[in-house]
Write a protein that holds these residues in place. Structure first.
Motif, PDB file in Angstrom:
ATOM      1  N   SER A 184      86.582 -76.712  53.272  1.00 36.96           N
ATOM      2  CA  SER A 184      85.279 -76.976  52.656  1.00 36.96           C
ATOM      3  C   SER A 184      85.224 -78.407  52.121  1.00 36.96           C
ATOM      4  O   SER A 184      84.163 -79.029  52.105  1.00 36.96           O
ATOM      5  CB  SER A 184      85.024 -75.969  51.530  1.00 36.96           C
ATOM      6  OG  SER A 184      86.067 -76.009  50.562  1.00 36.96           O
ATOM      7  N   ALA A 185      86.375 -78.928  51.696  1.00 34.55           N
ATOM      8  CA  ALA A 185      86.413 -80.311  51.216  1.00 34.55           C
ATOM      9  C   ALA A 185      86.129 -81.289  52.354  1.00 34.55           C
ATOM     10  O   ALA A 185      85.400 -82.273  52.188  1.00 34.55           O
ATOM     11  CB  ALA A 185      87.781 -80.620  50.595  1.00 34.55           C
ATOM     12  N   GLN A 186      86.686 -81.001  53.537  1.00 36.10           N
ATOM     13  CA  GLN A 186      86.422 -81.855  54.695  1.00 36.10           C
ATOM     14  C   GLN A 186      84.963 -81.751  55.121  1.00 36.10           C
ATOM     15  O   GLN A 186      84.344 -82.751  55.495  1.00 36.10           O
ATOM     16  CB  GLN A 186      87.332 -81.447  55.857  1.00 36.10           C
ATOM     17  CG  GLN A 186      88.797 -81.836  55.650  1.00 36.10           C
ATOM     18  CD  GLN A 186      89.680 -81.284  56.750  1.00 36.10           C
ATOM     19  OE1 GLN A 186      89.628 -80.100  57.064  1.00 36.10           O
ATOM     20  NE2 GLN A 186      90.492 -82.143  57.333  1.00 36.10           N
ATOM     21  N   LEU A 187      84.398 -80.542  55.043  1.00 39.95           N
ATOM     22  CA  LEU A 187      82.985 -80.363  55.370  1.00 39.95           C
ATOM     23  C   LEU A 187      82.111 -81.154  54.411  1.00 39.95           C
ATOM     24  O   LEU A 187      81.147 -81.817  54.828  1.00 39.95           O
ATOM     25  CB  LEU A 187      82.631 -78.878  55.313  1.00 39.95           C
ATOM     26  CG  LEU A 187      81.144 -78.546  55.516  1.00 39.95           C
ATOM     27  CD1 LEU A 187      80.651 -79.035  56.871  1.00 39.95           C
ATOM     28  CD2 LEU A 187      80.921 -77.044  55.371  1.00 39.95           C
ATOM     29  N   ALA A 188      82.449 -81.115  53.125  1.00 40.71           N
ATOM     30  CA  ALA A 188      81.675 -81.857  52.137  1.00 40.71           C
ATOM     31  C   ALA A 188      81.750 -83.357  52.414  1.00 40.71           C
ATOM     32  O   ALA A 188      80.744 -84.080  52.325  1.00 40.71           O
ATOM     33  CB  ALA A 188      82.193 -81.547  50.729  1.00 40.71           C
ATOM     34  N   GLU A 189      82.952 -83.847  52.776  1.00 39.35           N
ATOM     35  CA  GLU A 189      83.119 -85.271  53.081  1.00 39.35           C
ATOM     36  C   GLU A 189      82.324 -85.650  54.333  1.00 39.35           C
ATOM     37  O   GLU A 189      81.708 -86.714  54.395  1.00 39.35           O
ATOM     38  CB  GLU A 189      84.600 -85.579  53.287  1.00 39.35           C
ATOM     39  CG  GLU A 189      84.900 -87.061  53.439  1.00 39.35           C
ATOM     40  CD  GLU A 189      86.384 -87.355  53.492  1.00 39.35           C
ATOM     41  OE1 GLU A 189      86.746 -88.512  53.744  1.00 39.35           O
ATOM     42  OE2 GLU A 189      87.180 -86.411  53.291  1.00 39.35           O
TER      43      GLU A 189
END
Length: 207
Positions: A184-189
């Motif tokens: 989810s952190a990569q998606l947010a980035e």
């Protein structure tokens, strides 16, 4: 006719497998299935919730409210069914792998067809522009028709955007297909970078 992603009864068993990994609410199950398929398949709520209701009726899962969400958990009876149908679950896993490959191929074919169509349209537009230019006396020898130039530039931009979309989707599918995680952190980035790119494009257009 395109074959179904899951054969009859396979999705039901796969939902039990996902709930055996961890309790989830309905949207998380949909998201987990989408992740398993690398974004090439995402079941609708109308597909998932009736099956969850049936599993609950059979005593294989339970549900409980967690704030505004309903969390589903596998029961001991559900785990017993998974254990008893281990060979079948293995076949379901193979079905998922085959479906991912088939859907990825279909996506690539659709993108390739769309790119060919867009290139043909660009070639046609360029030909029309040349014919129009040969029929209409130019205002000057160095100044092109603004509307024709803008139309060609727009189609070039659309082609570039389609290439970017295709390459980005291919990179995401390759990343997930290789077994690496997409958090989810990569998606947010990723969303931040896309928003930044959109802002830059708007700034270019206002100059």
């Amino acid at each position: 006719m395109t074959p179904p992603v899951f054969s009859h009864g396979s999705l039901r068993l796969y939902l039990l497998k996902l709930l055996d990994e961890t309790p989830r609410h309905g949207y998380e199950l949909i998201q987990a299935l989408g992740d398993r398929f690398g974004g090439t398949y995402s079941p609708s709520a109308g597909t998932i919730y009736p099956r969850l209701a049936k599993l609950e009726e059979e005593g294989l899962v339970t549900k409980a409210s967690d704030g505004r969400k309903t969390v589903y958990r596998i029961t001991d009876a559900g785990r017993a069914e998974l254990a008893a149908r281990g060979d079948e679950l293995g076949r379901v896993e193979s079905e998922v792998t085959d479906s991912v490959r088939r859907l990825a191929h279909e996506v690539r074919s659709d993108v390739t067809t769309a790119m060919k169509s867009l290139k043909a349209e660009l070639a046609s537009a360029a030909r029309d522009a040349r014919e129009s230019a040969s029929r209409v006396p130019p205002v000057s020898s160095t100044t092109p028709d603004d509307r024709t130039t803008s139309r060609l530039a727009l189609q070039d931009a659309e082609l570039a955007l389609n290439v970017f979309r295709h390459d980005t989707r291919a990179a995401l599918r390759t990343h997930i297909g290789s077994g690496r995680s997409f958090t989810s952190a990569q998606l947010a980035e990723l969303r931040i970078e896309l928003e930044r790119a959109a802002t830059s494009i708007k700034r270019i257009l206002t100059h």
